[in-house]
Scaffold this motif. Structure first.
Motif, PDB file in Angstrom:
ATOM      1  N   GLY A  53       0.797  -1.216   0.000  1.00 30.29           N
ATOM      2  CA  GLY A  53       0.000   0.000   0.000  1.00 30.29           C
ATOM      3  C   GLY A  53       0.825   1.259   0.000  1.00 30.29           C
ATOM      4  N   GLY A  54       0.134   2.355   0.133  1.00 25.70           N
ATOM      5  CA  GLY A  54       0.748   3.668   0.026  1.00 25.70           C
ATOM      6  C   GLY A  54       0.554   4.199  -1.377  1.00 25.70           C
ATOM      7  N   TYR A  55       0.360   5.504  -1.476  1.00 24.68           N
ATOM      8  CA  TYR A  55       0.080   6.084  -2.791  1.00 24.68           C
ATOM      9  C   TYR A  55       1.249   5.925  -3.755  1.00 24.68           C
ATOM     10  N   MET A  56       2.461   5.763  -3.239  1.00 25.56           N
ATOM     11  CA  MET A  56       3.588   5.610  -4.154  1.00 25.56           C
ATOM     12  C   MET A  56       3.594   4.247  -4.855  1.00 25.56           C
ATOM     13  N   SER A  57       2.768   3.318  -4.391  1.00 31.32           N
ATOM     14  CA  SER A  57       2.671   2.001  -5.029  1.00 31.32           C
ATOM     15  C   SER A  57       1.800   2.022  -6.289  1.00 31.32           C
ATOM     16  N   LEU A  58       0.983   3.039  -6.430  1.00 31.09           N
ATOM     17  CA  LEU A  58       0.031   3.087  -7.544  1.00 31.09           C
ATOM     18  C   LEU A  58       0.696   2.966  -8.919  1.00 31.09           C
ATOM     19  N   PRO A  59       1.741   3.741  -9.248  1.00 29.53           N
ATOM     20  CA  PRO A  59       2.356   3.582 -10.573  1.00 29.53           C
ATOM     21  C   PRO A  59       2.914   2.188 -10.818  1.00 29.53           C
ATOM     22  N   LEU A  60       3.491   1.577  -9.787  1.00 30.91           N
ATOM     23  CA  LEU A  60       4.021   0.225  -9.955  1.00 30.91           C
ATOM     24  C   LEU A  60       2.905  -0.792 -10.180  1.00 30.91           C
ATOM     25  N   CYS A  61       1.804  -0.642  -9.459  1.00 29.88           N
ATOM     26  CA  CYS A  61       0.674  -1.563  -9.638  1.00 29.88           C
ATOM     27  C   CYS A  61       0.070  -1.426 -11.026  1.00 29.88           C
ATOM     28  N   ILE A  62      -0.062  -0.208 -11.512  1.00 32.64           N
ATOM     29  CA  ILE A  62      -0.601   0.007 -12.857  1.00 32.64           C
ATOM     30  C   ILE A  62       0.346  -0.582 -13.901  1.00 32.64           C
ATOM     31  N   SER A  63       1.635  -0.360 -13.736  1.00 32.57           N
ATOM     32  CA  SER A  63       2.617  -0.919 -14.674  1.00 32.57           C
ATOM     33  C   SER A  63       2.603  -2.444 -14.653  1.00 32.57           C
ATOM     34  N   ALA A  64       2.499  -3.025 -13.467  1.00 35.73           N
ATOM     35  CA  ALA A  64       2.445  -4.482 -13.359  1.00 35.73           C
ATOM     36  C   ALA A  64       1.186  -5.029 -14.031  1.00 35.73           C
ATOM     37  N   LYS A  65       0.090  -4.314 -13.892  1.00 38.35           N
ATOM     38  CA  LYS A  65      -1.161  -4.733 -14.548  1.00 38.35           C
ATOM     39  C   LYS A  65      -1.014  -4.676 -16.065  1.00 38.35           C
ATOM     40  N   ILE A  66      -0.389  -3.613 -16.570  1.00 39.49           N
ATOM     41  CA  ILE A  66      -0.149  -3.488 -18.013  1.00 39.49           C
ATOM     42  C   ILE A  66       0.707  -4.647 -18.506  1.00 39.49           C
ATOM     43  N   LEU A  67       1.695  -5.042 -17.717  1.00 44.81           N
ATOM     44  CA  LEU A  67       2.590  -6.147 -18.082  1.00 44.81           C
ATOM     45  C   LEU A  67       2.021  -7.516 -17.740  1.00 44.81           C
ATOM     46  N   ASN A  68       0.787  -7.545 -17.210  1.00 43.39           N
ATOM     47  CA  ASN A  68       0.082  -8.783 -16.893  1.00 43.39           C
ATOM     48  C   ASN A  68       0.837  -9.638 -15.861  1.00 43.39           C
ATOM     49  N   LEU A  69       1.409  -8.970 -14.845  1.00 45.95           N
ATOM     50  CA  LEU A  69       2.098  -9.678 -13.772  1.00 45.95           C
ATOM     51  C   LEU A  69       1.109 -10.034 -12.670  1.00 45.95           C
ATOM     52  N   LYS A  70       1.482 -11.020 -11.870  1.00 48.29           N
ATOM     53  CA  LYS A  70       0.696 -11.318 -10.672  1.00 48.29           C
ATOM     54  C   LYS A  70       0.916 -10.191  -9.679  1.00 48.29           C
ATOM     55  N   ILE A  71      -0.181  -9.697  -9.106  1.00 48.45           N
ATOM     56  CA  ILE A  71      -0.119  -8.613  -8.133  1.00 48.45           C
ATOM     57  C   ILE A  71      -0.792  -9.095  -6.858  1.00 48.45           C
ATOM     58  N   TYR A  72      -0.079  -8.970  -5.748  1.00 46.27           N
ATOM     59  CA  TYR A  72      -0.636  -9.309  -4.447  1.00 46.27           C
ATOM     60  C   TYR A  72      -0.701  -8.035  -3.620  1.00 46.27           C
ATOM     61  N   LEU A  73      -1.900  -7.673  -3.176  1.00 51.62           N
ATOM     62  CA  LEU A  73      -2.091  -6.488  -2.353  1.00 51.62           C
ATOM     63  C   LEU A  73      -2.209  -6.900  -0.898  1.00 51.62           C
ATOM     64  N   PHE A  74      -1.442  -6.258  -0.054  1.00 48.35           N
ATOM     65  CA  PHE A  74      -1.472  -6.517   1.375  1.00 48.35           C
ATOM     66  C   PHE A  74      -1.595  -5.165   2.066  1.00 48.35           C
ATOM     67  N   GLU A  75      -2.715  -4.912   2.703  1.00 50.86           N
ATOM     68  CA  GLU A  75      -2.932  -3.643   3.392  1.00 50.86           C
ATOM     69  C   GLU A  75      -2.752  -3.862   4.884  1.00 50.86           C
ATOM     70  N   PRO A  76      -1.588  -3.459   5.437  1.00 46.71           N
ATOM     71  CA  PRO A  76      -1.294  -3.762   6.831  1.00 46.71           C
ATOM     72  C   PRO A  76      -1.899  -2.793   7.844  1.00 46.71           C
ATOM     73  N   ILE A  77      -2.427  -1.681   7.381  1.00 50.51           N
ATOM     74  CA  ILE A  77      -2.980  -0.733   8.349  1.00 50.51           C
ATOM     75  C   ILE A  77      -4.496  -0.840   8.347  1.00 50.51           C
ATOM     76  N   MET A  78      -5.129  -0.304   9.372  1.00 54.65           N
ATOM     77  CA  MET A  78      -6.555  -0.508   9.587  1.00 54.65           C
ATOM     78  C   MET A  78      -7.427   0.156   8.507  1.00 54.65           C
ATOM     79  N   VAL A  79      -7.033   1.331   8.046  1.00 52.71           N
ATOM     80  CA  VAL A  79      -7.834   2.064   7.069  1.00 52.71           C
ATOM     81  C   VAL A  79      -7.224   1.856   5.698  1.00 52.71           C
ATOM     82  N   ILE A  80      -8.026   1.371   4.747  1.00 53.16           N
ATOM     83  CA  ILE A  80      -7.544   1.136   3.400  1.00 53.16           C
ATOM     84  C   ILE A  80      -7.314   2.490   2.728  1.00 53.16           C
ATOM     85  N   GLY A  81      -6.134   2.662   2.154  1.00 53.71           N
ATOM     86  CA  GLY A  81      -5.795   3.909   1.491  1.00 53.71           C
ATOM     87  C   GLY A  81      -6.354   3.975   0.084  1.00 53.71           C
ATOM     88  N   ARG A  82      -6.167   5.123  -0.552  1.00 50.13           N
ATOM     89  CA  ARG A  82      -6.684   5.345  -1.909  1.00 50.13           C
ATOM     90  C   ARG A  82      -6.039   4.431  -2.940  1.00 50.13           C
TER      91      ARG A  82
END
Length: 128
Positions: A96-125
């Motif tokens: 998580g964290g907003y700085m992860s967004l570009p990497l997640c979008i790039s990984a999706k474009i490249l069709n990679l496996k993406i695992y999201l783990f939100e360790p804090i109580m409130v899910i971020g944007r």
């Protein structure tokens, strides 16, 4: 050949510390990289060559800055895309964290496996 994993994290301890634990757990069986921003580096005590600093700007609710922020996000998506391709990353783990967004979008474009783990109580944007 070992699979290559990129762990993407924000800059706060709630995101970075779990990412560091993932890194320590996976480093013996996989070739693991970690990305954070400058804020997150104070929580990390890892091999410097395996850490990529990506300083994604925080998106503010200012309408005047929206076009500029959108442009910066596009630039960071392109940089992330080339970083993932250059290092032949197979899997992305995001804590998580907003700085992860570009990497997640790039990984999706490249069709990679993406695992999201939100360790804090409130899910971020970025993970919502």
């Amino acid at each position: 050949m070992k699979k290559r994993i990129l762990i993407s994290t924000g800059g706060t301890g709630g995101h970075v510390i779990p990412a560091g634990i993932f890194f320590q757990h996976l480093k013996n069986d996989f070739d693991v990289f970690l990305s954070s921003d400058d804020r997150g580096m104070k929580f990390l005590n890892l091999e410097k060559e395996k850490v990529k600093i990506i300083n994604t700007p925080k998106i503010k609710n200012n309408l005047f800055l929206l076009p500029f922020n959108f442009f910066l996000i596009i630039v960071f998506i392109i940089k992330s895309f080339f970083f993932i391709r250059k290092n032949n990353i197979n899997i992305l783990i995001s804590t998580g964290g907003y700085m992860s967004l570009p990497l997640c979008i790039s990984a999706k474009i490249l069709n990679l496996k993406i695992y999201l783990f939100e360790p804090i109580m409130v899910i971020g944007r970025a993970n919502a």
